[in-house]
Design a protein around this motif. Sequence first.
Motif, PDB file in Angstrom:
ATOM      1  N   TYR A  43      28.920   7.690 -41.900  1.00 19.84           N
ATOM      2  CA  TYR A  43      30.002   8.622 -41.592  1.00 19.84           C
ATOM      3  C   TYR A  43      30.431   8.490 -40.130  1.00 19.84           C
ATOM      4  O   TYR A  43      31.633   8.491 -39.816  1.00 19.84           O
ATOM      5  N   LEU A  44      29.456   8.380 -39.234  1.00 16.31           N
ATOM      6  CA  LEU A  44      29.776   8.265 -37.808  1.00 16.31           C
ATOM      7  C   LEU A  44      30.575   7.005 -37.525  1.00 16.31           C
ATOM      8  O   LEU A  44      31.493   7.004 -36.697  1.00 16.31           O
ATOM      9  N   THR A  45      30.222   5.906 -38.194  1.00 15.52           N
ATOM     10  CA  THR A  45      30.955   4.650 -37.996  1.00 15.52           C
ATOM     11  C   THR A  45      32.429   4.820 -38.335  1.00 15.52           C
ATOM     12  O   THR A  45      33.318   4.389 -37.590  1.00 15.52           O
ATOM     13  N   VAL A  46      32.705   5.463 -39.474  1.00 17.31           N
ATOM     14  CA  VAL A  46      34.096   5.685 -39.888  1.00 17.31           C
ATOM     15  C   VAL A  46      34.789   6.651 -38.937  1.00 17.31           C
ATOM     16  O   VAL A  46      35.944   6.441 -38.532  1.00 17.31           O
ATOM     17  N   ILE A  47      34.092   7.715 -38.546  1.00 13.16           N
ATOM     18  CA  ILE A  47      34.671   8.723 -37.652  1.00 13.16           C
ATOM     19  C   ILE A  47      35.076   8.105 -36.316  1.00 13.16           C
ATOM     20  O   ILE A  47      36.154   8.389 -35.784  1.00 13.16           O
ATOM     21  N   ILE A  48      34.206   7.251 -35.774  1.00 16.00           N
ATOM     22  CA  ILE A  48      34.497   6.629 -34.479  1.00 16.00           C
ATOM     23  C   ILE A  48      35.733   5.751 -34.567  1.00 16.00           C
ATOM     24  O   ILE A  48      36.554   5.711 -33.645  1.00 16.00           O
ATOM     25  N   GLN A  49      35.905   5.059 -35.697  1.00 16.24           N
ATOM     26  CA  GLN A  49      37.076   4.209 -35.840  1.00 16.24           C
ATOM     27  C   GLN A  49      38.350   5.044 -36.005  1.00 16.24           C
ATOM     28  O   GLN A  49      39.409   4.680 -35.491  1.00 16.24           O
ATOM     29  N   LEU A  50      38.260   6.167 -36.720  1.00 17.49           N
ATOM     30  CA  LEU A  50      39.419   7.060 -36.838  1.00 17.49           C
ATOM     31  C   LEU A  50      39.819   7.617 -35.482  1.00 17.49           C
ATOM     32  O   LEU A  50      40.998   7.875 -35.225  1.00 17.49           O
TER      33      LEU A  50
END
Length: 459
Positions: A43-50
């Motif tokens: 989840y953090l990986t996706v959040i950081i990219q967003l």
Amino acid sequence: MTLVTHVLACLFGIGSWVAINGMWVELPLIVPEIPEGWYLPSYLTVIIQLANVGPLFITLMHRFKPGALDERPVIYGIVVMGVLATFLLAFLWKYTLTMGDTTHSVALLVLSFLLSVVDCTSSVTFLPFMMRLQPKYLTTYFVGEGLSGLVPAIVALIQGVGVVHCKNATNPHANANVSMGNSSWGSAEGELQAHYQPANFSAQTFFLFLSAMMVVCLVAFVLLNHCPAVAREHKRELYISRGLAEKKGELGLPLQNPGPEQKPMLSPLDDPVMEPRSSFGKGTYSKPEIVFIFVVLAWVNALTNAVLPSVQSYSCLPYGNQAYHLAATLAAVANPMACFIAMFIPNRSLVLMAALTVIGTGFGGYIMAMATLSPCPLLVHDVSGIALIVLTWVLFVLTLSYVKVIIGIILRDEGHSALVWCGAVVQLGSMLGAMTMFPLVSVYRLFESGDPCNTKCPK
């Protein structure tokens, strides 16, 4: 006052990524308490990219409306948001919300997104702000940026995050001594199980520490702007004025000795790679060389910020928990060490940059190979294997961190707009690396984790 300005520039740099780096090192304490469990890193990986919407907005503003956006109000805004988000995180990270049949840590995820916006946007605002100071402070800023990973890692080690005690599965009260991952157990005693040691202080205290670090960053930024004693270290406001042609040469001044007047590589009105030739530092670089610099910058940040960190546990844990912590901690030390080296040995050589990139990529290739072979990498039963994986991680971070400093020095000579594009390319490379590794690690599960207590590989 030069020393004071160096300290303030360093503290300012620490605030660039300290929040998100702190989130990653605190995961072993957070994960058991939330419904997402070990899916949280995904989840953090996706959040950081967003969160790259922040850098995208800043970059587009500089590209299509040059001079309309002053980075100083933006920095004030994101740093204050970082202070508030980390403070709220200390009290709200356990709160969950049920949506349908599933429960999620909504407060944790939302606040993590805000912190990601803060840190991602710092890449395209903090660096351009450093143009207002004398060139010698840029390397000090990079030292602080490196410390933004080391400081929370040291605090997490003091906290006792991830410290494992191996206990007999059939007799949990009997501790087993495990040496660097080479466990010895017999069939009579049963298999060993990993038990994580309770932390010395809570996650709430850790997040309050991160909030305090963001306050320190804010104070450092205020003093860099308004402290009379530091004012003499500023370039004149005309230094960043794009409307005065006679000042454009100052934008290309090298870090050591003033050179002849030079045209900024990245004009706000021109695409950075459309010029057939651009004045670059003390020499004249062709368009392909400029493209090469940015490609290397994207590649190096993809490796150091996304690709290799996503497989660090797979490459190290088969050798034991101690090897994993040594690799993580010493690699974090290697980043600011590379910046310290660059303070005394600044270099703008494209040949050296290319050579170090190839060498660092080679170290990264070995790490990736060991992660692929997990849980039975090379020399898993040998102390030399432990030493080799730890040394490889240190050299990987050291070489590629020095490459990033070389590129920062080069682009610093090219002016304000070049540093804006530098931050944008850093985020682009990190995003591409994360997008590549996310499906491989989290969807297709191509990597298998090692057991910090039991090594069942054939000798």
